[in-house]
Scaffold this motif. Sequence first.
Motif, PDB file in Angstrom:
ATOM      1  N   PHE A 113       0.829  -1.206   0.000  1.00 31.57           N
ATOM      2  CA  PHE A 113       0.000   0.000   0.000  1.00 31.57           C
ATOM      3  C   PHE A 113       0.863   1.255   0.000  1.00 31.57           C
ATOM      4  O   PHE A 113       0.664   2.159  -0.831  1.00 31.57           O
ATOM      5  CB  PHE A 113      -0.925  -0.007   1.221  1.00 31.57           C
ATOM      6  CG  PHE A 113      -1.718   1.256   1.392  1.00 31.57           C
ATOM      7  CD1 PHE A 113      -2.924   1.426   0.740  1.00 31.57           C
ATOM      8  CD2 PHE A 113      -1.252   2.294   2.205  1.00 31.57           C
ATOM      9  CE1 PHE A 113      -3.664   2.605   0.887  1.00 31.57           C
ATOM     10  CE2 PHE A 113      -1.983   3.464   2.356  1.00 31.57           C
ATOM     11  CZ  PHE A 113      -3.186   3.613   1.692  1.00 31.57           C
ATOM     12  N   SER A 162      -6.865   3.915   0.200  1.00 34.53           N
ATOM     13  CA  SER A 162      -7.383   3.070   1.277  1.00 34.53           C
ATOM     14  C   SER A 162      -8.713   2.439   0.865  1.00 34.53           C
ATOM     15  O   SER A 162      -8.967   1.257   1.115  1.00 34.53           O
ATOM     16  CB  SER A 162      -7.570   3.886   2.556  1.00 34.53           C
ATOM     17  OG  SER A 162      -6.344   4.411   3.022  1.00 34.53           O
ATOM     18  N   THR A 165      -8.101  -0.118  -1.941  1.00 36.18           N
ATOM     19  CA  THR A 165      -7.420  -1.295  -1.383  1.00 36.18           C
ATOM     20  C   THR A 165      -8.410  -2.189  -0.653  1.00 36.18           C
ATOM     21  O   THR A 165      -8.421  -3.418  -0.852  1.00 36.18           O
ATOM     22  CB  THR A 165      -6.299  -0.852  -0.420  1.00 36.18           C
ATOM     23  OG1 THR A 165      -5.310  -0.123  -1.150  1.00 36.18           O
ATOM     24  CG2 THR A 165      -5.644  -2.063   0.233  1.00 36.18           C
ATOM     25  N   GLY A 249     -10.161   7.017   5.986  1.00 40.84           N
ATOM     26  CA  GLY A 249      -9.099   6.353   5.243  1.00 40.84           C
ATOM     27  C   GLY A 249      -8.332   5.364   6.111  1.00 40.84           C
ATOM     28  O   GLY A 249      -8.045   4.243   5.683  1.00 40.84           O
ATOM     29  N   LEU A 253      -8.192   1.233   5.653  1.00 44.23           N
ATOM     30  CA  LEU A 253      -6.942   0.474   5.556  1.00 44.23           C
ATOM     31  C   LEU A 253      -6.888  -0.619   6.611  1.00 44.23           C
ATOM     32  O   LEU A 253      -6.473  -1.757   6.330  1.00 44.23           O
ATOM     33  CB  LEU A 253      -5.750   1.427   5.702  1.00 44.23           C
ATOM     34  CG  LEU A 253      -4.362   0.787   5.598  1.00 44.23           C
ATOM     35  CD1 LEU A 253      -4.202   0.081   4.260  1.00 44.23           C
ATOM     36  CD2 LEU A 253      -3.277   1.848   5.781  1.00 44.23           C
TER      37      LEU A 253
END
Length: 265
Positions: A113, A162, A165, A249, A253
């Motif tokens: 990331f 984020s 992902t 965010g 994550l």
Amino acid sequence: MRGLTRSCISEMVDRKIFWVFIVVTMIAIAVILVSGQAQFGGGRGDSMEMNLGEVNEALGNPVTRGFAIFIDILVVLAVLATAGLIPSMLIRGRADFYLSKPISRTSLLVNKFFGILVAYSVVVVVCGLAGNLVMYLVHGIYSDNIIYVYLLNLVSLFIWLSITTFAGILFGSGSMAVMTAVLVWFLQYLLQYRDFVNQFVESRFVIRLMDIFYYILPKTSELSDLTIDVAVGSRVASWLPLYTSLAFGAAALIAAIFVFNRRDY
């Protein structure tokens, strides 16, 4: 993380993604150069002329606002370009290669990331500085506050990465990651007008629900407005969009790490 960052850069080169950023930057530079030829007179027979630098000050820094929009576009391109990177890393066969490494799943995902974040942040900043340099050479316009355009847009990049992902790991698809990001953007854009909508809604439940979603979801549209206010030296009414968007965010994550650690590949 350095290895994964280099891997992200290699992927960018192999997929020719950097050409998209170069083309967009060249278009922005062309617009700046053309605007440098603009002069504003007071009317027929009036010898008074103003260059764009003077007009920029008189009209509330439209050039700086336009530059902030340019950086926004670069961030959007970075999000779209990277949405499929993590899902593609975890397809059958390739996932075995990455998961066989002597590092934890958490370290693998976090390093990947931040490798993506660092690689594309550098691209955004370099392209932005190229435009910034031309803007200064053509118009003589420079402000120390321009650094906030970079910083706050990199915060936006972190938030959207984020989201993509988390969606990429949850659905295993780059397309679903993009669609999730678009859906979140659409919802947060609508919710910033919730006070206007509330005037036509009688249900207290619906009003309360909209308030809850407003405070939970990121507020990147309002964050863009906040960025421009800071860049042009205007007073910032509230830093809430920054704090709550960063919190969302970080939560996205963490949720991505949680799902990744429990997913069977």
